[in-house]
Design an enzyme around this catalytic site. Structure first.
Site, PDB file in Angstrom:
ATOM      1  N   ARG A  11      78.539 -40.535 133.543  1.00  0.00           N
ATOM      2  CA  ARG A  11      78.833 -39.187 133.061  1.00  0.00           C
ATOM      3  C   ARG A  11      80.028 -38.655 133.842  1.00  0.00           C
ATOM      4  O   ARG A  11      80.120 -38.822 135.064  1.00  0.00           O
ATOM      5  CB  ARG A  11      77.610 -38.306 133.258  1.00  0.00           C
ATOM      6  CG  ARG A  11      76.516 -38.544 132.194  1.00  0.00           C
ATOM      7  CD  ARG A  11      76.717 -37.670 130.988  1.00  0.00           C
ATOM      8  NE  ARG A  11      76.751 -36.290 131.448  1.00  0.00           N
ATOM      9  CZ  ARG A  11      75.661 -35.590 131.766  1.00  0.00           C
ATOM     10  NH1 ARG A  11      74.462 -36.116 131.629  1.00  0.00           N
ATOM     11  NH2 ARG A  11      75.784 -34.352 132.193  1.00  0.00           N
ATOM     12  N   ASP A  41      76.332 -31.036 132.317  1.00  0.00           N
ATOM     13  CA  ASP A  41      75.609 -31.198 131.046  1.00  0.00           C
ATOM     14  C   ASP A  41      76.252 -30.437 129.886  1.00  0.00           C
ATOM     15  O   ASP A  41      76.703 -29.298 130.046  1.00  0.00           O
ATOM     16  CB  ASP A  41      74.176 -30.676 131.189  1.00  0.00           C
ATOM     17  CG  ASP A  41      73.317 -31.619 132.003  1.00  0.00           C
ATOM     18  OD1 ASP A  41      73.858 -32.535 132.641  1.00  0.00           O
ATOM     19  OD2 ASP A  41      72.088 -31.421 131.993  1.00  0.00           O
ATOM     20  N   LYS A  97      69.011 -44.906 132.447  1.00  0.00           N
ATOM     21  CA  LYS A  97      69.850 -43.736 132.744  1.00  0.00           C
ATOM     22  C   LYS A  97      69.461 -43.294 134.146  1.00  0.00           C
ATOM     23  O   LYS A  97      68.283 -43.052 134.427  1.00  0.00           O
ATOM     24  CB  LYS A  97      69.590 -42.627 131.726  1.00  0.00           C
ATOM     25  CG  LYS A  97      70.252 -41.300 132.094  1.00  0.00           C
ATOM     26  CD  LYS A  97      70.063 -40.256 131.002  1.00  0.00           C
ATOM     27  CE  LYS A  97      70.604 -38.903 131.441  1.00  0.00           C
ATOM     28  NZ  LYS A  97      70.466 -37.877 130.389  1.00  0.00           N
ATOM     29  N   ASP A 118      64.091 -39.696 128.478  1.00  0.00           N
ATOM     30  CA  ASP A 118      64.726 -39.004 129.604  1.00  0.00           C
ATOM     31  C   ASP A 118      63.664 -38.598 130.637  1.00  0.00           C
ATOM     32  O   ASP A 118      62.600 -39.225 130.735  1.00  0.00           O
ATOM     33  CB  ASP A 118      65.549 -37.816 129.066  1.00  0.00           C
ATOM     34  CG  ASP A 118      66.779 -37.511 129.909  1.00  0.00           C
ATOM     35  OD1 ASP A 118      66.614 -36.901 130.983  1.00  0.00           O
ATOM     36  OD2 ASP A 118      67.897 -37.885 129.519  1.00  0.00           O
ATOM     37  N   ASP A 119      63.935 -37.543 131.349  1.00  0.00           N
ATOM     38  CA  ASP A 119      63.111 -37.101 132.480  1.00  0.00           C
ATOM     39  C   ASP A 119      61.670 -36.755 132.048  1.00  0.00           C
ATOM     40  O   ASP A 119      61.395 -36.608 130.858  1.00  0.00           O
ATOM     41  CB  ASP A 119      63.790 -35.848 133.069  1.00  0.00           C
ATOM     42  CG  ASP A 119      63.465 -35.637 134.524  1.00  0.00           C
ATOM     43  OD1 ASP A 119      62.542 -36.281 135.043  1.00  0.00           O
ATOM     44  OD2 ASP A 119      64.144 -34.800 135.148  1.00  0.00           O
ATOM     45  N   ASP A 170      70.014 -40.670 137.233  1.00  0.00           N
ATOM     46  CA  ASP A 170      70.491 -39.317 137.485  1.00  0.00           C
ATOM     47  C   ASP A 170      70.824 -39.105 138.976  1.00  0.00           C
ATOM     48  O   ASP A 170      70.702 -40.021 139.792  1.00  0.00           O
ATOM     49  CB  ASP A 170      69.409 -38.336 137.002  1.00  0.00           C
ATOM     50  CG  ASP A 170      69.987 -37.084 136.381  1.00  0.00           C
ATOM     51  OD1 ASP A 170      71.107 -36.702 136.759  1.00  0.00           O
ATOM     52  OD2 ASP A 170      69.302 -36.462 135.548  1.00  0.00           O
TER      53      ASP A 170
HETATM   54  C1  GAL Z   1      70.411 -33.805 134.202  1.00  0.00           C
HETATM   55  C2  GAL Z   1      71.107 -34.747 133.235  1.00  0.00           C
HETATM   56  C3  GAL Z   1      70.560 -34.492 131.858  1.00  0.00           C
HETATM   57  C4  GAL Z   1      69.050 -34.735 131.867  1.00  0.00           C
HETATM   58  C5  GAL Z   1      68.391 -33.877 132.933  1.00  0.00           C
HETATM   59  C6  GAL Z   1      66.914 -34.237 133.096  1.00  0.00           C
HETATM   60  O1  GAL Z   1      70.880 -34.030 135.476  1.00  0.00           O
HETATM   61  O2  GAL Z   1      72.485 -34.534 133.284  1.00  0.00           O
HETATM   62  O3  GAL Z   1      71.208 -35.313 130.920  1.00  0.00           O
HETATM   63  O4  GAL Z   1      68.821 -36.097 132.104  1.00  0.00           O
HETATM   64  O5  GAL Z   1      69.022 -34.043 134.187  1.00  0.00           O
HETATM   65  O6  GAL Z   1      66.284 -33.460 134.077  1.00  0.00           O
END
Ligand code: GAL
Length: 491
Positions: A208, A212, A150, A75-76, A152
């Site tokens: 999505r 979250d 993924k 992820d991020d 965002d």
């Molecule tokens: C949100 C996302 C999460 C995660 C997060 C990372 O926008 O919905 O699943 O990826 O950012 O900063």
């Protein structure tokens, strides 16, 4: 002259229009909802090479890879700006051998590699975003042998507020990924903004549909202001959304999913400690039956035997991976008086068609005490018009939770001293869910617990915050008693 005219006409009809060549909306990925693991729920920004590779090793060792959790998704927080050519750079302190190395290692272990970016100028944690760099970043991901993106929605420069504007922004990455020539699953993450369930199947493999998730069964939270009380029309997706909150919103949109394009209810919280065992079973059951992607969000170093026994239940995963790809629908919902500390309490019944003519039924008790629940065949097979023919048939009832791996066995597997016994475990690398279901593999069916005669009613005791999850199959056993609508088989 006439013959060349007819040849031309024939050629016209013989050549299939490119529009109809693809069997699935955008590519041939995620024909059933994608399954895997993502670090965000348990680790947020604490990412590095070791986390991904050690998690992958453990998932393989406990059998979760071979039951279908295929993608390891980063992820991020992995990057370190751009180089002088504008290429995204990975943070070498976190990824000392680079991303291609991570991909190679994961591939050699039998996994696929997922990566994260953002359709804005920054990611949500304020790392470099891909808006305006779509082609370049897609090429970078492809050069690292990435299999999944993924994507965002933070810092999108105001390019949202209408489906058209948002769709264009996300479509740019769809085209960029396609032009790399690499097969990359595209998972949109714009939290349900601008109604992606109405259009995103033309762009991505999943989207999505909500803010979250939070590791709570039904706690209301001001950060997640939209509920599914009166439909779902939300201008602020928010975060900290409970399982029941997301579910009650999904009820209005989930029918738009289809093979290759899924509503994503967000990553799983199973094993993270905020819910009890029944609540995690409910969370997993509902995500599976609504055909959400199943991305585990746990820490494999602290995961317990109960969580393993939930996440590895083949009879429930088989519902998620059913080739018909039809999400369950909510057939009814009632409020109940036994509310919990948050003042929440309701019961619901969900039902949906499966391949081969089976039906999945879920009795959901989100009340604060165990209760008997029932559903008539008429409610289960409700048709818009007329009487559904299925109501006139007899059905066998299989309990999809009755045969899951017991905790003692799950513990030995976690300890590295045991293996999952055949009969409660399924290895998708040996037989796909599709083929296993077609062959009637008993492990995918759960446990035969009774039958219901035509026009009858199904009744089950359902624990607090729990589900009864049942597969109905046209009756072969005919173990009915003349007086009873439903015959239990000595549970
Ligand atoms: C949100 C996302 C999460 C995660 C997060 C990372 O926008 O919905 O699943 O990826 O950012 O900063």
């Amino acid at each position: 002259m006439w013959s060349s005219f007819f040849t031309a006409i024939n050629a016209l009809f013989a050549t299939p229009s490119p529009k109809y060549e693809a069997k699935y909306p955008i590519n041939d990925l995620a024909v059933t909802p994608q399954m895997g693991w993502n670090n965000w729920n348990a680790f947020a920004c604490s990412v590095n090479e070791h986390l991904l590779l050690s998690t992958a090793e453990k998932l393989a060792a406990v059998g979760l890879r071979d039951i279908g959790y295929q993608y390891i998704v980063l992820d991020d927080c992995w990057s370190l700006g751009r180089d002088e050519m504008g290429n995204l750079r990975y943070d070498p302190a976190k990824f000392p051998h680079g991303m291609k190395y991570v991909a190679d290692q994961l591939h050699s272990m039998g996994f696929l590699f997922g990566m994260y970016s953002d359709a804005g100028s920054y990611t949500c944690a304020r790392y470099a975003g891909s808006l305006g760099y779509e082609e370049q970043d897609a090429k970078t991901f492809a050069s690292w042998d990435v299999d999944y993106l993924k994507y965002d929605n933070c810092f999108n420069e105001g390019l949202s507020g209408s489906p058209k504007i948002t769709a264009e922004r996300f479509r740019a990455m769809k085209h960029a990924l396609k032009s790399t020539g690499r097969s990359i699953l595209y998972a949109m993450c714009n939290w349900g903004e601008d109604y992606p369930w109405k259009w995103a199947h033309t762009i991505a493999n999943s989207w999505r549909m909500s803010g979250d998730i939070y590791d709570s069964f039904d706690r209301p939270d001001p950060h997640c202001p939209c509920t599914g009380e009166e439909g779902y029309d939300c201008s602020y997706a928010g975060s900290h959304c409970s399982v029941m909150n997301i579910l009650n919103k999904a009820a209005y949109v989930v029918h738009t999913s289809m093979p290759g394009a899924w509503n994503d209810l967000d990553m799983l919280e199973v094993g993270n400690g905020g819910m009890d065992y029944e609540e995690y079973k409910t969370h997993f059951s509902m995500w599976a039956a609504l055909k959400s992607p199943l991305l585990m969000g746990n820490d494999v170093n602290t995961i317990d035997a109960k969580a393993i026994s939930i996440l590895s239940n083949p009879a429930v995963i088989a519902i998620n991976q059913d080739p018909a790809g039809m999400p369950v629908n909510r057939m009814w919902r009632y409020y109940v008086n036994d509310t919990d500390v948050y003042g929440q309490g309701e019961i619901q019944m969900w039902s949906g068609a499966l391949s081969g003519g089976d039906q999945v039924v879920i009795l959901l008790n989100a009340g604060n005490s165990a209760r008997m629940m029932n559903a008539t065949l008429e409610e289960i097979f409700r048709h818009e018009t007329g009487i559904a023919p299925e109501i006139k048939e007899d059905w066998d009832i299989y309990d999809l939770w009755a045969n899951r791996m017991d905790e003692a066995t799950a513990q030995t597997i976690l300890d590295g001293t045991g293996v999952a016994p055949a009969g409660v475990y399924y290895n998708v690398t040996e037989l796909s869910f599709k083929d296993g279901l077609a062959a009637g593999s008993p492990v995918l069916l759960g446990k035969l617990v009774g039958s219901v005669e035509a026009g009858g009613v199904i009744e089950r005791e359902v624990p607090r915050h729990g589900v009864a999850m049942l597969r109905l199959r046209r009756s072969k056993t005919r173990l009915r008693a003349a007086s009873a609508h439903q015959v239990p088989l000595g549970l």
